[in-house]
Design a protein around this motif. Structure first.
Motif, PDB file in Angstrom:
ATOM      1  N   MET A 117      -7.086   1.906 -10.920  1.00 12.46           N
ATOM      2  CA  MET A 117      -6.931   2.725 -12.132  1.00 12.46           C
ATOM      3  C   MET A 117      -6.420   1.855 -13.270  1.00 12.46           C
ATOM      4  SD  MET A 117      -4.545   6.096 -12.748  1.00 12.46           S
ATOM      5  CE  MET A 117      -5.459   7.061 -11.544  1.00 12.46           C
ATOM      6  N   ALA A 118      -7.040   2.010 -14.445  1.00 10.15           N
ATOM      7  CA  ALA A 118      -6.617   1.226 -15.594  1.00 10.15           C
ATOM      8  C   ALA A 118      -5.240   1.668 -16.061  1.00 10.15           C
ATOM      9  CB  ALA A 118      -7.632   1.372 -16.722  1.00 10.15           C
ATOM     10  N   THR A 119      -4.485   0.692 -16.548  1.00  9.78           N
ATOM     11  CA  THR A 119      -3.163   1.038 -17.080  1.00  9.78           C
ATOM     12  C   THR A 119      -3.308   1.812 -18.376  1.00  9.78           C
ATOM     13  OG1 THR A 119      -3.060  -1.053 -18.262  1.00  9.78           O
ATOM     14  CG2 THR A 119      -2.094  -0.988 -16.044  1.00  9.78           C
ATOM     15  N   SER A 120      -2.336   2.614 -18.676  1.00  9.89           N
ATOM     16  CA  SER A 120      -2.383   3.405 -19.910  1.00  9.89           C
ATOM     17  C   SER A 120      -0.983   3.786 -20.342  1.00  9.89           C
ATOM     18  CB  SER A 120      -3.223   4.674 -19.723  1.00  9.89           C
ATOM     19  OG  SER A 120      -2.575   5.554 -18.813  1.00  9.89           O
ATOM     20  N   LEU A 121      -0.870   4.141 -21.575  1.00  9.60           N
ATOM     21  CA  LEU A 121       0.402   4.624 -22.119  1.00  9.60           C
ATOM     22  C   LEU A 121       0.098   5.896 -22.898  1.00  9.60           C
ATOM     23  CD1 LEU A 121       3.163   2.566 -23.885  1.00  9.60           C
ATOM     24  CD2 LEU A 121       2.409   4.748 -24.801  1.00  9.60           C
ATOM     25  N   THR A 122       0.707   6.973 -22.488  1.00  7.41           N
ATOM     26  CA  THR A 122       0.467   8.269 -23.129  1.00  7.41           C
ATOM     27  C   THR A 122       1.709   8.708 -23.891  1.00  7.41           C
ATOM     28  OG1 THR A 122      -1.054   8.916 -21.359  1.00  7.41           O
ATOM     29  CG2 THR A 122      -0.166  10.682 -22.763  1.00  7.41           C
ATOM     30  N   ILE A 123       1.506   9.083 -25.115  1.00  2.79           N
ATOM     31  CA  ILE A 123       2.615   9.579 -25.935  1.00  2.79           C
ATOM     32  C   ILE A 123       2.345  11.029 -26.302  1.00  2.79           C
ATOM     33  CG2 ILE A 123       3.863   9.326 -28.113  1.00  2.79           C
ATOM     34  CD1 ILE A 123       3.221   6.348 -28.020  1.00  2.79           C
ATOM     35  N   VAL A 124       3.274  11.894 -25.978  1.00  2.00           N
ATOM     36  CA  VAL A 124       3.147  13.318 -26.278  1.00  2.00           C
ATOM     37  C   VAL A 124       4.150  13.667 -27.369  1.00  2.00           C
ATOM     38  CG1 VAL A 124       3.275  15.665 -25.390  1.00  2.00           C
ATOM     39  CG2 VAL A 124       2.446  13.811 -23.909  1.00  2.00           C
ATOM     40  N   ARG A 125       3.642  14.148 -28.481  1.00  2.00           N
ATOM     41  CA  ARG A 125       4.527  14.510 -29.590  1.00  2.00           C
ATOM     42  C   ARG A 125       5.234  15.834 -29.290  1.00  2.00           C
ATOM     43  NH1 ARG A 125       2.134  12.236 -35.131  1.00  2.00           N
ATOM     44  NH2 ARG A 125       0.804  10.596 -34.300  1.00  2.00           N
ATOM     45  N   GLN A 126       6.516  15.853 -29.484  1.00  2.00           N
ATOM     46  CA  GLN A 126       7.316  17.042 -29.226  1.00  2.00           C
ATOM     47  C   GLN A 126       7.771  17.662 -30.540  1.00  2.00           C
ATOM     48  OE1 GLN A 126       7.991  18.158 -25.965  1.00  2.00           O
ATOM     49  NE2 GLN A 126       6.519  16.558 -25.411  1.00  2.00           N
ATOM     50  N   ASN A 127       7.967  18.961 -30.515  1.00  2.00           N
ATOM     51  CA  ASN A 127       8.523  19.665 -31.670  1.00  2.00           C
ATOM     52  C   ASN A 127       9.975  19.981 -31.376  1.00  2.00           C
ATOM     53  OD1 ASN A 127       9.214  21.295 -33.785  1.00  2.00           O
ATOM     54  ND2 ASN A 127       7.384  22.567 -33.710  1.00  2.00           N
ATOM     55  N   GLY A 128      10.857  19.231 -32.018  1.00  2.00           N
ATOM     56  CA  GLY A 128      12.277  19.432 -31.767  1.00  2.00           C
ATOM     57  C   GLY A 128      12.904  20.508 -32.618  1.00  2.00           C
ATOM     58  N   ASN A 129      12.086  21.162 -33.443  1.00  2.00           N
ATOM     59  CA  ASN A 129      12.593  22.215 -34.323  1.00  2.00           C
ATOM     60  C   ASN A 129      13.795  21.736 -35.141  1.00  2.00           C
ATOM     61  OD1 ASN A 129      10.721  24.257 -33.661  1.00  2.00           O
ATOM     62  ND2 ASN A 129      11.838  24.667 -31.769  1.00  2.00           N
ATOM     63  N   VAL A 130      13.683  20.507 -35.656  1.00  2.00           N
ATOM     64  CA  VAL A 130      14.744  19.971 -36.498  1.00  2.00           C
ATOM     65  C   VAL A 130      14.769  20.758 -37.800  1.00  2.00           C
ATOM     66  CG1 VAL A 130      15.599  17.939 -37.708  1.00  2.00           C
ATOM     67  CG2 VAL A 130      14.469  17.691 -35.477  1.00  2.00           C
ATOM     68  N   PRO A 131      15.910  21.344 -38.168  1.00  2.00           N
ATOM     69  CA  PRO A 131      15.960  22.139 -39.400  1.00  2.00           C
ATOM     70  C   PRO A 131      15.659  21.303 -40.625  1.00  2.00           C
ATOM     71  CG  PRO A 131      18.174  21.754 -38.537  1.00  2.00           C
ATOM     72  CD  PRO A 131      17.215  21.269 -37.501  1.00  2.00           C
ATOM     73  N   LYS A 132      14.830  21.842 -41.509  1.00  2.00           N
ATOM     74  CA  LYS A 132      14.513  21.166 -42.763  1.00  2.00           C
ATOM     75  C   LYS A 132      15.669  21.372 -43.742  1.00  2.00           C
ATOM     76  CE  LYS A 132      10.423  20.591 -40.894  1.00  2.00           C
ATOM     77  NZ  LYS A 132      10.633  21.361 -39.676  1.00  2.00           N
ATOM     78  N   SER A 133      15.639  20.657 -44.820  1.00  3.43           N
ATOM     79  CA  SER A 133      16.698  20.802 -45.818  1.00  3.43           C
ATOM     80  C   SER A 133      16.092  21.067 -47.182  1.00  3.43           C
ATOM     81  CB  SER A 133      17.565  19.537 -45.869  1.00  3.43           C
ATOM     82  OG  SER A 133      16.789  18.415 -46.238  1.00  3.43           O
ATOM     83  N   GLN A 134      16.832  21.787 -48.010  1.00  2.00           N
ATOM     84  CA  GLN A 134      16.434  22.066 -49.383  1.00  2.00           C
ATOM     85  C   GLN A 134      17.531  21.596 -50.323  1.00  2.00           C
ATOM     86  OE1 GLN A 134      14.497  26.348 -48.468  1.00  2.00           O
ATOM     87  NE2 GLN A 134      14.822  26.000 -50.622  1.00  2.00           N
ATOM     88  N   ASN A 135      17.137  21.250 -51.535  1.00  2.00           N
ATOM     89  CA  ASN A 135      18.122  20.848 -52.521  1.00  2.00           C
ATOM     90  C   ASN A 135      18.914  22.058 -52.993  1.00  2.00           C
ATOM     91  OD1 ASN A 135      17.271  18.154 -52.456  1.00  2.00           O
ATOM     92  ND2 ASN A 135      15.674  18.546 -53.980  1.00  2.00           N
ATOM     93  N   GLY A 136      20.149  21.802 -53.417  1.00  2.00           N
ATOM     94  CA  GLY A 136      20.961  22.875 -53.955  1.00  2.00           C
ATOM     95  C   GLY A 136      21.424  23.856 -52.890  1.00  2.00           C
ATOM     96  N   GLN A 137      21.859  25.041 -53.346  1.00  2.00           N
ATOM     97  CA  GLN A 137      22.378  26.049 -52.419  1.00  2.00           C
ATOM     98  C   GLN A 137      21.740  27.421 -52.629  1.00  2.00           C
ATOM     99  OE1 GLN A 137      26.770  25.572 -53.002  1.00  2.00           O
ATOM    100  NE2 GLN A 137      26.761  24.871 -50.883  1.00  2.00           N
ATOM    101  N   ASP A 138      20.655  27.469 -53.394  1.00  2.00           N
ATOM    102  CA  ASP A 138      20.020  28.763 -53.651  1.00  2.00           C
ATOM    103  C   ASP A 138      19.462  29.397 -52.386  1.00  2.00           C
ATOM    104  OD1 ASP A 138      20.593  28.374 -56.324  1.00  2.00           O
ATOM    105  OD2 ASP A 138      18.626  27.510 -56.773  1.00  2.00           O
ATOM    106  N   HIS A 139      19.229  28.590 -51.357  1.00  2.74           N
ATOM    107  CA  HIS A 139      18.651  29.083 -50.107  1.00  2.74           C
ATOM    108  C   HIS A 139      19.711  29.495 -49.078  1.00  2.74           C
ATOM    109  CE1 HIS A 139      19.635  24.880 -49.556  1.00  2.74           C
ATOM    110  NE2 HIS A 139      19.597  25.046 -48.247  1.00  2.74           N
ATOM    111  N   VAL A 140      20.978  29.287 -49.385  1.00  2.00           N
ATOM    112  CA  VAL A 140      22.044  29.615 -48.429  1.00  2.00           C
ATOM    113  C   VAL A 140      22.153  31.135 -48.313  1.00  2.00           C
ATOM    114  CG1 VAL A 140      24.479  29.362 -47.850  1.00  2.00           C
ATOM    115  CG2 VAL A 140      23.270  27.490 -49.012  1.00  2.00           C
TER     116      VAL A 140
END
Length: 390
Positions: free
Chosen positions: A1-24
């Motif tokens: 079997m040929a060698t291989s490297l598999t990368i699976v992208r995960q969704n870590g649900n890292v919270p996004k950020s917004q400027n200011g505090q209007d979204h708080v």
């Protein structure tokens, strides 16, 4: 079997950020004591940055308690609409007599940063008394330099019986009577014991949308704020498409917030951004309240350091020196200039009357004039045939 490297992208649900505090934002729910997750019994207010965090705290879709399942759905909707929201969740045992003082508890936990707060009270019918109590708490927070707008989701047992007298003088309260007519929201509504029926509400969509909108933007902006709910309903389960247009207009006139279909555009959208204030008031729309709150917060931030400072008087006239007036006017204008650059104001001006007798009163009166940003609520288009365009 040929060698291989598999990368699976995960969704870590890292919270996004917004400027200011209007979204708080904040989310308050009143539950039975037995239904409140253990983490919230220890600390009733928690910072919740993602749905994963909510689940860690015991707010899960497979919880035993219907109210916790409902709350999980609401938070999913909040994060679906605005993944960048900064959210504080407060869960409280339902008191015999509602005072809504718990809103202060949540705002204080957030150190006054919350700009809008949703309140789920879906097993209690709306009354003028409750609306006034909500406004009283919000007004009190304003005097404590922590102003906010509230979105209130009460029980809707029959939309035809909703009170018509709630819009009196309550600019910091908006009443949400929307609900999903399909999907998880509808399933939750149908699963509730008929003897203890409660409105699920689309309060999560409302809070997500309001936190995503800039302070001057109307949440009913069709181009920018689709709800993601294909089949809108009201809080009693009635599908909006089955309701006579006259009945919907009556609900709109009574200043309730609900989701509606727009002819020629897919999906559903908020009917408007009403507050429970008079329709002729400067603060009849949420965006007007939020814009003024932001201006007030900004002016306070810049003028407060000037307290206790010296001002200079012209020895010949007794008037304030022109350079003192200019300095203070420029200082007060700084946050307003920032808002104008951001498109949140059409214009502004801070004025100080040099004739004031500051030596006697130690008080300087500053007059602020703001020109708001307009909102298009109707188009009137004239169309017809002509012989030529000349």
């Amino acid at each position: 079997m040929a060698t291989s490297l598999t990368i699976v992208r995960q969704n870590g649900n890292v919270p996004k950020s917004q400027n200011g505090q209007d979204h708080v934002s904040g989310f308050v729910a009143y539950l039975l004591e037995a239904d409140i997750p253990a983490a919230f019994k220890t600390e009733p207010v928690q910072a919740v940055s993602t749905i994963d965090k909510a689940e860690e705290l015991g707010i899960t879709a497979d919880a035993t308690a219907w109210s916790v399942k409902m709350l999980h759905y609401q938070l999913e909707e909040v994060f679906r609409i605005n993944p960048s929201i900064t959210l504080y969740v407060g869960l409280f045992s339902k008191p015999e007599s509602m005072t809504f003082q718990e809103l202060k508890t949540v705002q204080n936990y957030a150190e006054g940063a919350i700009r809008q707060m949703a309140i789920w009270n879906g097993d209690t019918a709306p009354t003028a008394d409750n609306i006034v109590k909500l406004e009283t708490v919000a007004d009190s927070l304003d005097t404590e330099n922590a102003p906010l707008s509230t979105l209130y989701a009460p029980l809707v047992s029959n939309y035809k019986n909703l009170p018509s007298n709630l819009a009196t003088n309550n600019p910091r309260v908006s009443v949400v009577i929307a609900q999903a007519g399909s999907g998880t929201g509808a399933e939750l509504y149908k699963s509730k014991d008929n003897k203890t029926k409660a409105t699920v509400s689309a309060i999560g969509v409302a809070l997500g949308t309001l936190s995503k909108a800039a302070v001057h933007q109307c949440i009913a902006w069709v181009k920018n704020f689709p709800s993601g709910i294909s089949m809108p309903a009201l809080g009693d389960g009635t599908l909006v498409r089955t309701i006579d247009k006259g009945e919907l207009e009556k609900l709109d006139t009574n200043r309730y917030l609900f989701l509606n279909n727009v002819v020629g555009v897919a999906g559903s959208y908020w009917n408007d951004s009403h507050t429970m204030d008079s329709p002729t008031s400067d603060y009849a729309a949420i965006e007007s309240v939020r814009t003024m709150d932001k201006a007030v917060r900004g002016i306070r931030t810049y003028l407060t350091p000037e307290l206790g400072g010296n001002v200079y008087i012209d020895p010949d006239t007794g008037k304030l020196q022109s350079y003192t007036v200019s300095h203070l006017e420029t200082t007060a204008n700084i946050p307003l200039e920032e808002m104008e650059k951001a498109g949140e104001l059409s214009g502004y001006k801070a004025e100080i009357d040099a004739e004031q007798d500051v030596l006697s009163t130690s008080t300087i009166e500053v007059t602020i004039k703001n020109v708001p940003v307009g909102v298009v609520r109707k188009f009137k288009v004239k169309i017809g045939f002509v012989k030529s365009l000349e």
